[in-house]
Design a protein around this motif. Structure first.
Motif, short mmCIF file in Angstrom:
data_model
loop_
_atom_site.label_atom_id
_atom_site.label_comp_id
_atom_site.label_asym_id
_atom_site.label_seq_id
_atom_site.Cartn_x
_atom_site.Cartn_y
_atom_site.Cartn_z
N VAL A 30 0.84 -1.20 0.00
CA VAL A 30 0.00 0.00 0.00
C VAL A 30 0.87 1.25 0.00
CG1 VAL A 30 -1.66 1.30 1.39
CG2 VAL A 30 -1.93 -1.16 1.11
N ALA B 64 0.86 4.54 -2.68
CA ALA B 64 0.45 5.77 -1.99
C ALA B 64 1.54 6.83 -2.09
CB ALA B 64 0.13 5.46 -0.53
N SER B 65 2.79 6.45 -1.90
CA SER B 65 3.87 7.43 -2.00
C SER B 65 4.02 7.91 -3.45
CB SER B 65 5.18 6.85 -1.48
OG SER B 65 5.56 5.73 -2.23
#
Length: 109
Positions: free
Chosen positions: A88, A92-93
């Motif tokens: 995740v 996300a980054s």
């Protein structure tokens, strides 16, 4: 431990190696840009600008090859065993960085 490893470690502990590494990284990014700018201003001959541009393309190709090599070393089973957090965190980054870049482009243009 060998003498080479010891001297390398002591050089990095003193901070000298860190400075050299930072210069290598930022020098790789800065020098071609400055040279191409100087060529556009007429300071460098066209042959030098062409050689620098070719070297920059070679550098980009080698960087892409290195990144491919790093990617082939990923063990998907071990990555899956680490759990959902890294799976995740990666996207996300990436989304955060892409959003910041998009906002930066929209603000400046």
């Amino acid at each position: 431990m060998s003498a080479t490893a010891t001297s390398s470690w002591s050089a990095s502990r003193s901070g000298r190696r860190v400075i050299e590494t930072a210069y290598e990284v930022f020098g790789d990014l800065r020098i071609p840009g400055l040279a191409l700018t100087a060529g556009a201003a007429g300071v460098l001959p066209a042959s030098a600008v062409a050689a620098i541009a070719a070297a920059k393309q070679l550098q980009d190709l080698l960087l892409a090859g290195g990144m491919f090599g790093l990617g082939t070393g990923v063990r998907l089973r071990e990555l899956a065993r680490t759990g959902a957090k890294p799976l995740v965190l990666g996207p996300a980054s990436w989304a955060l960085i892409a959003s910041a870049a998009y906002i930066g482009v929209r603000v400046t243009s």
